[in-house]
Design a protein around this motif. Sequence first.
Motif, short mmCIF file in Angstrom:
data_model
loop_
_atom_site.label_atom_id
_atom_site.label_comp_id
_atom_site.label_asym_id
_atom_site.label_seq_id
_atom_site.Cartn_x
_atom_site.Cartn_y
_atom_site.Cartn_z
N ARG A 3 0.83 -1.21 0.00
CA ARG A 3 0.00 0.00 0.00
C ARG A 3 0.87 1.26 0.00
O ARG A 3 2.05 1.21 0.32
N VAL A 4 0.23 2.36 -0.34
CA VAL A 4 0.94 3.63 -0.42
C VAL A 4 0.58 4.46 0.81
O VAL A 4 -0.59 4.57 1.18
N PHE A 5 1.58 5.03 1.44
CA PHE A 5 1.33 5.86 2.61
C PHE A 5 0.77 7.21 2.18
O PHE A 5 1.16 7.75 1.14
N HIS A 18 -4.62 1.98 -1.53
CA HIS A 18 -4.24 1.07 -2.59
C HIS A 18 -3.44 1.84 -3.65
O HIS A 18 -3.74 3.00 -3.93
N PRO A 19 -2.43 1.21 -4.26
CA PRO A 19 -1.63 1.94 -5.26
C PRO A 19 -2.46 2.48 -6.42
O PRO A 19 -2.14 3.56 -6.96
N ARG A 21 -5.46 3.66 -6.28
CA ARG A 21 -6.09 4.89 -5.77
C ARG A 21 -5.05 6.03 -5.74
O ARG A 21 -5.34 7.16 -6.11
N ALA A 22 -3.83 5.68 -5.33
CA ALA A 22 -2.78 6.69 -5.27
C ALA A 22 -2.48 7.21 -6.68
O ALA A 22 -2.31 8.41 -6.88
N LYS A 23 -2.46 6.31 -7.64
CA LYS A 23 -2.17 6.71 -9.02
C LYS A 23 -3.26 7.66 -9.52
O LYS A 23 -2.97 8.67 -10.16
N GLU A 24 -4.50 7.32 -9.19
CA GLU A 24 -5.64 8.14 -9.61
C GLU A 24 -5.51 9.55 -9.01
O GLU A 24 -5.66 10.55 -9.71
N LEU A 25 -5.18 9.62 -7.73
CA LEU A 25 -5.03 10.91 -7.06
C LEU A 25 -3.89 11.72 -7.68
O LEU A 25 -4.01 12.93 -7.88
#
Length: 416
Positions: A3-5, A18-19, A21-25
Amino acid sequence: MQRVFVLDKNKMHLMPCHPARAKELLDKGKAAVFRRFPFTIILKEREGGDTQPVALKIDPGSSTTGLTVVADFPSGKQVIWAAELTHRGQAIRDALLRRSQQRRFRRQRQTRYRAARFNNRRRSAGWLPPSLKSRLDNIWTWGVRLARACPITSLSQELVRFDTQLMQDAEISGIEYQQGELQGYEVREYLLEKWGRKCAYCGVKDLPLEVEHIIPSTRGGSHRVSNLSLACHDCNKKKGTQTAAEFGYPEVQAKAKQPLKDAAAVNATRWALFERLKLTGLPVESGTGGRTKFNRFSQGYPKAHWIDAACVGESGGTVKLSATHRPLLIKATGRQSRQMTLPDQYGFPRTAAKISSTAYGFKTGDLVQAIVPKGKHASTHVGRVAIRKRPSFAPRGFDVHPKYLKRLHHSDGYSY
Ligand SMILES: [Zn+2]
């Protein structure tokens, strides 16, 4: 999946995401990369958010330490981030040995009088050898980094190899039939340690070892650990119903009778780490190596440092993880050499004095991206920068002008 902090706009930690989700953000411009290792993003607008209990679990090893972040979701405990941290104990030992040899040699040279310095200093309380201290400091550094990146609410650490209390108090009956039980693991772990992980009779290593009775139970031998040893299958079969002395190994019988090694039988580093973890004020759970192994086997997980870390302690009995999870591999490299110059074989300076390793805000070891617009090396390169004499910047063995460089990660004494 690692997971991404996530940090909110005030740099307060949120629940890791979740990675995808992080990419989307990141794609939508709602977040920016805050740190590469461990990968952390910072949200531009959001403040605060819900968090669940998160435990940092540590399996300290002599060369590699497993670090695992386990979240306590309503659906159960789950590994959300893991790393394996390789220490540099041996490198430190070698460097200090080299230094002491050089000093000794210098003292012996017929130059001028230097008083011997081997016996004029006192060690402070809680002193640890530098190689062990570095292990402790490595783990501490990463604990602090992770505590900044995610909301850690508890800690757990493997403290001892086996629980001697559990073994001595309880009479062990029919250990052969208890292989699946925690106590059996504690005993096995203890015997492995006591008999040096080899057959007590022929000394063979790296073969499956069997727990065997020194005085066979059919002849009145007890099931206590003081009557147990480890033997390879062949020796165990050959020995049959003989006692160890009859089998020609009276020393095995003598060694088994010796009292258990000092109750803890652990290295100083683990206790020192435990003491330090307690200073954080967070609840610290400790577990034994036997329990870790038991938890790992009973859940059918393979052997890996990060998996061992996840299985530490009572809370390690029910942890969901995927065996394909790839932990972050961290290697402690140290920051720089403290040596000012390299000597020749006679101990005289061979090279010029050390020069500064920083220039234009960059430092040797920084991870950089170099976008070279033209010339032989026109392309985008990513690598570690090395600052040399001029100063020149050499991410991939060729020099780059600093205006084309962008730092991705500060040099921090670790490689990934
Ligand atoms: Zn053998």
